[in-house]
Scaffold this motif. Structure first.
Motif, PDB file in Angstrom:
ATOM      1  N   LEU A  37       5.783   4.041  13.517  1.00 32.45           N
ATOM      2  CA  LEU A  37       4.766   3.345  12.730  1.00 32.45           C
ATOM      3  C   LEU A  37       3.902   2.471  13.624  1.00 32.45           C
ATOM      4  O   LEU A  37       4.400   1.829  14.561  1.00 32.45           O
ATOM      5  CB  LEU A  37       5.426   2.460  11.674  1.00 32.45           C
ATOM      6  CG  LEU A  37       6.214   3.155  10.564  1.00 32.45           C
ATOM      7  CD1 LEU A  37       6.889   2.110   9.694  1.00 32.45           C
ATOM      8  CD2 LEU A  37       5.303   4.034   9.730  1.00 32.45           C
ATOM      9  N   LYS A  38       2.605   2.427  13.338  1.00 24.10           N
ATOM     10  CA  LYS A  38       1.755   1.445  13.990  1.00 24.10           C
ATOM     11  C   LYS A  38       2.296   0.046  13.682  1.00 24.10           C
ATOM     12  O   LYS A  38       2.846  -0.186  12.597  1.00 24.10           O
ATOM     13  CB  LYS A  38       0.318   1.573  13.482  1.00 24.10           C
ATOM     14  CG  LYS A  38      -0.355   2.905  13.784  1.00 24.10           C
ATOM     15  CD  LYS A  38      -1.723   2.968  13.104  1.00 24.10           C
ATOM     16  CE  LYS A  38      -2.418   4.281  13.335  1.00 24.10           C
ATOM     17  NZ  LYS A  38      -3.687   4.408  12.596  1.00 24.10           N
ATOM     18  N   GLU A  41       1.370  -1.437  10.460  1.00 20.53           N
ATOM     19  CA  GLU A  41       1.881  -0.697   9.306  1.00 20.53           C
ATOM     20  C   GLU A  41       3.324  -1.048   8.985  1.00 20.53           C
ATOM     21  O   GLU A  41       3.780  -0.842   7.856  1.00 20.53           O
ATOM     22  CB  GLU A  41       1.750   0.803   9.535  1.00 20.53           C
ATOM     23  CG  GLU A  41       0.320   1.296   9.538  1.00 20.53           C
ATOM     24  CD  GLU A  41      -0.400   0.966   8.244  1.00 20.53           C
ATOM     25  OE1 GLU A  41       0.141   1.263   7.164  1.00 20.53           O
ATOM     26  OE2 GLU A  41      -1.508   0.382   8.313  1.00 20.53           O
ATOM     27  N   ARG A  44       3.156  -3.674   6.354  1.00 24.09           N
ATOM     28  CA  ARG A  44       2.767  -3.111   5.062  1.00 24.09           C
ATOM     29  C   ARG A  44       3.921  -2.312   4.447  1.00 24.09           C
ATOM     30  O   ARG A  44       4.164  -2.382   3.233  1.00 24.09           O
ATOM     31  CB  ARG A  44       1.544  -2.210   5.226  1.00 24.09           C
ATOM     32  CG  ARG A  44       0.258  -2.950   5.596  1.00 24.09           C
ATOM     33  CD  ARG A  44      -0.936  -2.029   5.436  1.00 24.09           C
ATOM     34  NE  ARG A  44      -2.188  -2.689   5.784  1.00 24.09           N
ATOM     35  CZ  ARG A  44      -2.796  -2.580   6.954  1.00 24.09           C
ATOM     36  NH1 ARG A  44      -2.264  -1.822   7.903  1.00 24.09           N
ATOM     37  NH2 ARG A  44      -3.932  -3.210   7.206  1.00 24.09           N
ATOM     38  N   PRO A 312      -0.475   5.650   8.858  1.00 21.25           N
ATOM     39  CA  PRO A 312       0.560   4.709   9.314  1.00 21.25           C
ATOM     40  C   PRO A 312       1.259   5.124  10.601  1.00 21.25           C
ATOM     41  O   PRO A 312       1.879   4.293  11.268  1.00 21.25           O
ATOM     42  CB  PRO A 312       1.555   4.692   8.149  1.00 21.25           C
ATOM     43  CG  PRO A 312       1.374   5.998   7.472  1.00 21.25           C
ATOM     44  CD  PRO A 312      -0.083   6.339   7.619  1.00 21.25           C
ATOM     45  N   LEU A 403       1.779   9.356   2.079  1.00 17.05           N
ATOM     46  CA  LEU A 403       1.670   7.901   2.029  1.00 17.05           C
ATOM     47  C   LEU A 403       1.751   7.405   0.587  1.00 17.05           C
ATOM     48  O   LEU A 403       2.596   6.565   0.246  1.00 17.05           O
ATOM     49  CB  LEU A 403       0.361   7.456   2.680  1.00 17.05           C
ATOM     50  CG  LEU A 403       0.119   5.957   2.825  1.00 17.05           C
ATOM     51  CD1 LEU A 403       1.257   5.285   3.591  1.00 17.05           C
ATOM     52  CD2 LEU A 403      -1.209   5.694   3.522  1.00 17.05           C
ATOM     53  N   ARG A 510       0.358   2.437  -1.344  1.00 19.36           N
ATOM     54  CA  ARG A 510       0.779   2.758   0.015  1.00 19.36           C
ATOM     55  C   ARG A 510       2.301   2.636   0.139  1.00 19.36           C
ATOM     56  O   ARG A 510       2.875   1.608  -0.182  1.00 19.36           O
ATOM     57  CB  ARG A 510       0.082   1.779   0.963  1.00 19.36           C
ATOM     58  CG  ARG A 510      -0.016   2.206   2.403  1.00 19.36           C
ATOM     59  CD  ARG A 510      -0.850   1.184   3.173  1.00 19.36           C
ATOM     60  NE  ARG A 510      -1.110   1.618   4.520  1.00 19.36           N
ATOM     61  CZ  ARG A 510      -2.094   2.418   4.873  1.00 19.36           C
ATOM     62  NH1 ARG A 510      -2.935   2.853   3.952  1.00 19.36           N
ATOM     63  NH2 ARG A 510      -2.259   2.778   6.127  1.00 19.36           N
TER      64      ARG A 510
END
Length: 590
Positions: A37-38, A41, A44, A312, A403, A510
């Motif tokens: 994951l970034k 992200e 989130r 993401p 997502l 999301r």
């Protein structure tokens, strides 16, 4: 069995840079997965899902024998019980939904042997000795062995793919060729459950196979020398084994599925889009088209990240695969496949007209529509546009439903229509409204009209995949008619409100699960005065049968509009097409 497979090389992985100690303790194996994951992200995802270390954890060990078309392996699943006591663990093995392709053995729950029950072919139920209360965990371990069926003949050619049955209803998702293994479903996964604890329905032979809760995955896949492994996640290394084979390792975070593919003789091309490494993997003979696929994928992702929000994942892969049953591509979190038939058709449009029943008749049609040279030129342009549109559709699935999760079996219209319509939007953003209008007419309206001309009846699109007669009906109503709800909604409330609602929909759901009317609700928030009209549109386009009224009664002339050279079709050509079409469609279905 397979005791040597169970040892995850943690020491080696701990030497991988970029895995920093966590403030709150996060086990190392979860830290590896979360590299997928970034960084922004992760926050989130945690906001939507709760602590990411509490997501289901899968540790996968596989050994592939492509020559024998066999796979063996070991799976460890750790489930954290959250909301209510857990009495039974379900595992879905989608390859077994069509034939007995996989065997599970040595099944244990919390260290104790368990005999799985099979309420249906692709579903295993593991009863717990006593309910596990929230705050505790359950560990399932098992060995697996699979025999992979040979891929359908003709799956590498466009018309051969259309004419094949899809290998038992899965479109070639679990199949092998001499130089490629598609192992979708090789990892048994825990399906979502409804309010009464019943698992979501499995694949029916029409449409997608399954979708799962966001989970963390670590996987080791061992293949013979000369083979490569393609899977979702961050690549964690390729390690030669003492016997000459190679172990590929992957770590994936918050993914709703984990497909595995293996290839021999494949090349690749790579680029970067906003911090996402985009890879295209393709057979060496298809390198020219494979590189164009990379360009299309990066163009689409660039546009979608700007319009729909960031992907993401740090890695996104497009893998050429010999799909069957007319499937142009298949979607998974962080990875999609595009059919070999499209690569080969684009590279050599003339090959599309060779070797399939009825193609002599089709050549007559093409000659009648455009002379001797124009048909192949136009066919090549059409196939190229189909390739780009297919890539756009599969990239759109990274948002709907990788997502923004939805049930692909009971409510396929939720994700498929948005993937289809956002692919049209991409073509509009890149090429303009006129091209998008033509694409809507040819690809969406045309699919419905072709189905009606061939004898199909209109009906509701919003229904489970099991309620459709066949893939042609499913495609006409779910991919053709139903996505046009979104165009009707857009015309009703205007572009500004529509695109604001589309972005809000992705942001709101999301990493979560959405519902049949959730997007309509977001549209209503963006345009409150149109709320009732928007709901009426949803009912009309998805739950009722007004296709002929809304899209016009189908006729062959209207379907094609004009010959491939732009001239109007003459009455004799139209008559010829009307006579030949039923036979051509029958040839595709057999």
């Amino acid at each position: 069995m397979f005791a040597h497979l169970r040892r995850w090389p943690l020491l080696a992985l701990l030497l991988v840079p970029g895995v920093a100690p966590a403030g709150d303790f996060i086990p190392p194996e979860v830290q590896f997965s979360l590299q997928h994951l970034k960084s922004e992200e992760r926050a989130r995802a945690a906001q939507a899902l709760g602590p990411l270390q509490d997501l289901p954890r899968y540790q996968v060990q596989l050994e592939l024998d492509p020559k024998a078309r066999k796979v063996k392996g070991h799976l460890r699943v750790e489930l954290f019980v959250r909301n209510r006591p857990l009495e039974v663990v379900h595992l879905r093995a989608t390859p077994n939904a069509f034939d007995p392709r996989m065997e599970l053995s040595e099944v244990k729950v919390n260290g104790q042997p368990v005999k799985p029950e099979r309420p249906e072919d692709g579903l295993y139920s593991l009863a717990l000795a006593s309910p596990v209360t929230p705050g505790n965990s359950v560990v399932v371990e098992l060995d697996l062995e699979a025999r992979v069926p040979r891929a359908q003949s003709g799956s590498t050619s466009l018309l051969g793919s259309l004419g094949s049955t899809g290998g038992g209803g899965d479109y070639g998702a679990f199949a092998a060729m001499d130089d490629f293994m598609s192992l979708v479903g090789i990892v048994p996964l825990v399906p979502p459950v409804d309010g009464r604890g019943n698992p979501w329905a499995g694949p029916t032979g029409v449409g997608d196979l399954a979708l799962y809760e966001p989970s963390n995955v670590l996987a080791n896949v061992i293949v013979p020398a000369g083979w490569k492994v393609h899977a979702t996640g961050v690549p964690m290394g390729e390690v030669p084994q003492k016997d000459g084979r190679v172990r590929y390792s992957f770590a994936a975070g918050a993914v709703r599925d984990f497909p595995v593919f293996a290839s021999r003789g494949y090349d690749s091309a790579t680029t970067t889009v906003n911090g996402v490494t985009v890879e295209s993997h393709f057979a060496a003979r298809d390198a020219t088209v494979g590189k164009r696929v990379l360009k299309y994928a990066s163009d689409v992702l660039t546009e979608f990240e700007r319009r729909l929000g960031p992907l993401p994942f740090k890695y996104f892969r497009v893998v050429e695969a010999p799909l069957a049953g007319g499937a142009g591509g298949m979607e998974f979190p962080g990875l999609v496949t595009v059919g070999t038939a499209l690569y080969r058709g684009v590279a050599d449009p003339g090959s599309v007209l060779q070797g399939a029943p009825g193609m002599g008749q089709m050549q007559q049609l093409l000659q009648a529509m455009g002379g001797d040279t124009a048909p192949l030129d136009q066919l090549g342009k059409s196939l190229e546009r189909t390739l780009e549109f297919t890539v756009a559709h599969e990239v759109a699935h990274q948002y709907f439903a990788a997502l923004v999760g939805s049930d692909p079996i009971n409510a396929p219209v939720v994700d498929e229509t948005l993937a289809q319509y956002t692919a049209v939007l991409y073509m509009e953003w890149k090429y303009g409204r006129a091209v998008a209008q033509q694409l809507r007419d040819e690809t969406l309206v045309g699919a419905y009209h072709l189905y009606r001309i061939s004898g199909g009846k209109d009906g509701p699109a919003d229904r489970p995949t099991s309620d459709f007669d066949d893939s042609m009906q499913y495609g006409a109503l779910v991919y053709g008619k139903a996505p046009l709800l979104h165009h009707a909604s857009r015309k009703l409330i205007g572009d500004e409100a529509f695109f604001r609602a589309l972005r809000s929909y992705v942001d709101t759901y999301r990493f979560k699960w959405t519902c049949d009317d959730c997007f309509t609700r977001e549209l209503a928030k963006a345009s409150p005065s149109k709320a009732q009209e928007l709901e009426k549109l949803r009912v009309r386009w998805w739950q009722e049968a007004h296709g002929d009224e809304d899209l016009g009664k189908p006729n062959m002339g209207g379907l094609l509009g004009a010959g491939m050279n732009g001239e109007a079709l003459d009455p004799e050509t139209l008559k010829l097409m009307e006579e030949l079409l039923p036979g051509l469609m029958k040839g595709q279905e057999e």
